[in-house]
Design a protein around this motif. Structure first.
Motif, PDB file in Angstrom:
ATOM      1  N   UNK A   1     -77.372 115.173 -19.763  1.00 42.62           N
ATOM      2  CA  UNK A   1     -76.172 114.912 -20.558  1.00 42.62           C
ATOM      3  C   UNK A   1     -76.417 113.951 -21.708  1.00 42.62           C
ATOM      4  N   UNK A   2     -77.378 113.066 -21.573  1.00 40.21           N
ATOM      5  CA  UNK A   2     -77.597 112.053 -22.599  1.00 40.21           C
ATOM      6  C   UNK A   2     -78.280 112.631 -23.835  1.00 40.21           C
ATOM      7  N   UNK A   3     -78.012 112.018 -24.961  1.00 40.45           N
ATOM      8  CA  UNK A   3     -78.628 112.419 -26.223  1.00 40.45           C
ATOM      9  C   UNK A   3     -79.471 111.256 -26.743  1.00 40.45           C
ATOM     10  N   UNK A   4     -79.613 111.145 -28.062  1.00 42.31           N
ATOM     11  CA  UNK A   4     -80.363 110.038 -28.650  1.00 42.31           C
ATOM     12  C   UNK A   4     -79.683 108.711 -28.268  1.00 42.31           C
ATOM     13  N   UNK A   5     -80.434 107.652 -28.041  1.00 44.90           N
ATOM     14  CA  UNK A   5     -81.878 107.507 -28.301  1.00 44.90           C
ATOM     15  C   UNK A   5     -82.773 107.914 -27.140  1.00 44.90           C
ATOM     16  N   UNK A   6     -82.205 108.407 -26.025  1.00 48.05           N
ATOM     17  CA  UNK A   6     -83.056 108.793 -24.894  1.00 48.05           C
ATOM     18  C   UNK A   6     -83.937 109.974 -25.261  1.00 48.05           C
ATOM     19  N   UNK A   7     -83.404 110.923 -26.038  1.00 44.40           N
ATOM     20  CA  UNK A   7     -84.156 112.102 -26.461  1.00 44.40           C
ATOM     21  C   UNK A   7     -84.337 112.085 -27.967  1.00 44.40           C
ATOM     22  N   UNK A   8     -85.544 112.387 -28.401  1.00 44.15           N
ATOM     23  CA  UNK A   8     -85.874 112.423 -29.820  1.00 44.15           C
ATOM     24  C   UNK A   8     -86.517 113.762 -30.139  1.00 44.15           C
ATOM     25  N   UNK A   9     -86.527 114.200 -31.410  1.00 48.71           N
ATOM     26  CA  UNK A   9     -87.134 115.497 -31.747  1.00 48.71           C
ATOM     27  C   UNK A   9     -88.596 115.560 -31.338  1.00 48.71           C
ATOM     28  N   UNK A  10     -88.988 116.685 -30.724  1.00 45.09           N
ATOM     29  CA  UNK A  10     -90.358 116.859 -30.288  1.00 45.09           C
ATOM     30  C   UNK A  10     -91.265 117.297 -31.426  1.00 45.09           C
ATOM     31  N   UNK A  11     -92.557 117.403 -31.127  1.00 41.43           N
ATOM     32  CA  UNK A  11     -93.539 117.804 -32.123  1.00 41.43           C
ATOM     33  C   UNK A  11     -93.463 119.309 -32.375  1.00 41.43           C
ATOM     34  N   UNK A  12     -93.612 119.690 -33.631  1.00 38.73           N
ATOM     35  CA  UNK A  12     -93.696 121.099 -34.043  1.00 38.73           C
ATOM     36  C   UNK A  12     -92.516 121.917 -33.533  1.00 38.73           C
ATOM     37  N   UNK A  13     -91.350 121.270 -33.426  1.00 38.13           N
ATOM     38  CA  UNK A  13     -90.164 122.002 -33.001  1.00 38.13           C
ATOM     39  C   UNK A  13     -90.152 122.426 -31.549  1.00 38.13           C
ATOM     40  N   UNK A  14     -90.971 121.774 -30.715  1.00 35.26           N
ATOM     41  CA  UNK A  14     -91.060 122.147 -29.300  1.00 35.26           C
ATOM     42  C   UNK A  14     -90.036 121.365 -28.478  1.00 35.26           C
ATOM     43  N   UNK A  15     -88.762 121.633 -28.722  1.00 32.11           N
ATOM     44  CA  UNK A  15     -87.707 120.987 -27.964  1.00 32.11           C
ATOM     45  C   UNK A  15     -87.569 119.517 -28.303  1.00 32.11           C
ATOM     46  N   UNK A  16     -87.170 118.734 -27.306  1.00 23.84           N
ATOM     47  CA  UNK A  16     -86.969 117.297 -27.470  1.00 23.84           C
ATOM     48  C   UNK A  16     -87.945 116.540 -26.592  1.00 23.84           C
ATOM     49  N   UNK A  17     -88.366 115.379 -27.061  1.00 23.04           N
ATOM     50  CA  UNK A  17     -89.295 114.528 -26.312  1.00 23.04           C
ATOM     51  C   UNK A  17     -88.551 113.303 -25.795  1.00 23.04           C
ATOM     52  N   UNK A  18     -89.033 112.780 -24.679  1.00 21.98           N
ATOM     53  CA  UNK A  18     -88.401 111.616 -24.049  1.00 21.98           C
ATOM     54  C   UNK A  18     -88.852 110.332 -24.734  1.00 21.98           C
ATOM     55  N   UNK A  19     -87.892 109.486 -25.062  1.00 19.99           N
ATOM     56  CA  UNK A  19     -88.173 108.150 -25.565  1.00 19.99           C
ATOM     57  C   UNK A  19     -88.450 107.255 -24.356  1.00 19.99           C
ATOM     58  N   UNK A  20     -89.718 106.956 -24.124  1.00 19.80           N
ATOM     59  CA  UNK A  20     -90.107 106.269 -22.891  1.00 19.80           C
ATOM     60  C   UNK A  20     -89.538 104.855 -22.806  1.00 19.80           C
ATOM     61  N   UNK A  21     -89.446 104.170 -23.929  1.00 18.72           N
ATOM     62  CA  UNK A  21     -88.878 102.816 -23.911  1.00 18.72           C
ATOM     63  C   UNK A  21     -87.412 102.852 -23.518  1.00 18.72           C
ATOM     64  N   UNK A  22     -86.677 103.813 -24.053  1.00 16.28           N
ATOM     65  CA  UNK A  22     -85.272 103.942 -23.705  1.00 16.28           C
ATOM     66  C   UNK A  22     -85.105 104.371 -22.253  1.00 16.28           C
ATOM     67  N   UNK A  23     -86.008 105.242 -21.780  1.00 18.63           N
ATOM     68  CA  UNK A  23     -85.951 105.666 -20.380  1.00 18.63           C
ATOM     69  C   UNK A  23     -86.171 104.479 -19.443  1.00 18.63           C
ATOM     70  N   UNK A  24     -87.128 103.615 -19.789  1.00 18.10           N
ATOM     71  CA  UNK A  24     -87.395 102.439 -18.956  1.00 18.10           C
ATOM     72  C   UNK A  24     -86.185 101.525 -18.879  1.00 18.10           C
TER      73      UNK A  24
END
Length: 450
Positions: free
Chosen positions: A135-158
């Motif tokens: 359910x969460x959006x940014x800043x937990x999730x950020x755009x992934x490389x080469x358009x491959x979905x979204x990548x996890x913001x590890x600092x925000x996850x921690x």
């Protein structure tokens, strides 16, 4: 009747223990916003906390801000109990401390019942994290490389999930991604594919080298998978011998969260593993499936794993780290293509190849093609579940030669089967290589880059 009562009491006991673990975790995370100190709670019940808070208020033992804040925490914890039996898709209002200590205590008592209880507790907490991350959006999730979905913001996850389900293991890298897609299949059938291990491994044969059902801790309600909890072992593969297999023991939990809204979560069932031996660990991963009109479904897929980086050749590290090989987007694209294939075959105006207008022959051809795909990928990856063994002192480092004994596989002679595989880098667009390989007349020609 006594047997049914016994089963009901066991389920109630498991539910109460799960509540207890979650409440303890919630209480351990609270801090006073004024002085920053945690309260000393020991093993007090909620009622005792309320009484002590009232007594401290009368004595003036707490500052006013701390007393007001403490009241709000008690209300929050009591609210968790009230909401436990019916959870909508939501972001939890409190971030629970992982129940690793409690799970260790449960397993230390040994026995199948304690293992089952630990599995239920871990599955519930993993489901909570999956729902929150979906359910969460940014800043937990950020755009992934080469358009491959979204990548996890590890600092925000921690910050959002302190510690997660146990600490990070030294020497293991993090891969975490999220992707969303509309799938041409209804939610119930998707859940059936995910919860049936044989169907799941066949559907994702390019990713799943093999999977085995170990046991079931819960079997759902009636003919539904709602509440089902399974223990499975699986090997995940890349289409190259230069990327090591990922083997793990997972809990798979399915839950219906409202009409037409399903969630399926996987989590490694290794409560206190030896960090020096762990090479692959799956944190809460899985998908949220929402039923849409016209037998379609909206699927949010999350992959979150810790894996040893040493099992990946340098040539493949950028590809794997980007999420192209094991990321959420690849899982979703594989699912989408398989569903489209099934829909095409079932359609009355299907353009699928029919051999002699015989539906049985067509099914046999499809089974043969599925077997070919499984056989090819198992030979490339060297799946242990397919009984492949490395042949030592043979070939070069980048060439993997494996062998196994044919135990009656259709289409193969009896005896030893050998498989040699490698990966190379070509400075040519993938589409051109693919077109060359699928063109039968060009296969015996020397490939020249133009």
């Amino acid at each position: 009747m006594e047997h049914e009562d016994n089963l009901r009491l066991k389920e109630e006991n498991t539910q109460l223990l799960t509540e207890n673990v979650k409440l303890k975790g919630a209480l351990r995370t609270i801090r006073c916003s004024n002085c920053g100190q945690p309260p000393t709670l020991d093993e007090m019940s909620i009622d005792e906390l309320v009484l002590e808070n009232a007594g401290m208020r009368e004595k003036g033992g707490f500052c006013k801000k701390k007393m007001d804040w403490f009241d709000s925490q008690i209300e929050m914890v009591m609210g968790l109990i009230a909401k436990y039996t019916s959870r909508p898709l939501r972001t939890p209002s409190v971030l629970l401390e992982p129940p690793v200590a409690e799970l260790n205590l449960i397993l230390s008592r040994k026995g199948p019942e304690t293992e089952q209880t630990a599995a239920h507790v871990l599955a519930v907490v993993a489901m909570e994290e999956l729902l929150a991350m979906a359910q969460r959006e940014a800043p937990l999730w950020i755009p992934g490389k080469a358009g491959l979905g979204e990548a996890l913001n590890e600092e925000e996850y921690a910050r959002a999930f302190p510690g997660g389900l146990g600490p990070r293991f030294a020497g293991l890298g993090i891969e975490a991604s999220r992707a969303t897609a509309i799938i041409a299949m209804d939610a119930v059938r998707l859940v059936d594919i995910l919860m049936d291990v044989s169907k799941w491994s066949a559907f994702f044969s390019s990713i799943v080298a093999g999977a085995t059902y170990i046991t079931g801790y819960s079997f759902g309600t009636g003919e539904s998978y709602d509440g089902s909890l399974q223990l499975i072992t699986a090997e995940l593969q890349a289409p190259s011998p230069l990327v090591a297999l990922r083997e793990g023991l997972f809990l798979r939990h399915c839950k219906l969260h409202g009409e037409g809204l399903w969630a399926v979560v996987d989590v490694s069932f290794e409560v206190s593993p030896d960090a020096t031996m762990t090479k692959f660990r799956r944190r809460p991963s899985g998908c949220i499936i929402q039923q849409l009109p016209d037998d379609r479904s909206k699927v949010i897929w999350i992959e979150h794993v810790e894996v040893e980086a040493g099992g990946i050749h340098d040539m493949y590290k950028p590809i794997v780290n980007s999420g192209l090989v094991f990321g959420a987007k690849r899982w979703l694209e594989t699912l989408s293509k398989q569903c489209e294939r099934m829909a095409s075959l079932m359609a009355s105006n299907s353009t699928a190849p029919i051999v002699g207008d015989d539906a049985v022959a067509t099914k046999n051809i499809l089974k043969l093609s599925d077997r070919m795909v499984v056989c090819f990928f198992s030979g490339v990856s060297g799946s242990v579940l397919h009984q492949w063994a490395d042949r030592r002192n043979v070939g070069m480092n980048d060439v993997k030669i494996r062998g196994r004994k044919n135990n009656g596989d259709p289409g193969r002679p009896t005896g030893i089967v050998l498989s040699a595989s490698t990966s190379i880098w070509l400075p040519i667009p993938p589409k051109r290589v693919f077109d060359f390989l699928r063109d039968v007349p060009s296969r015996n020609q020397v490939f020249r880059a133009q």
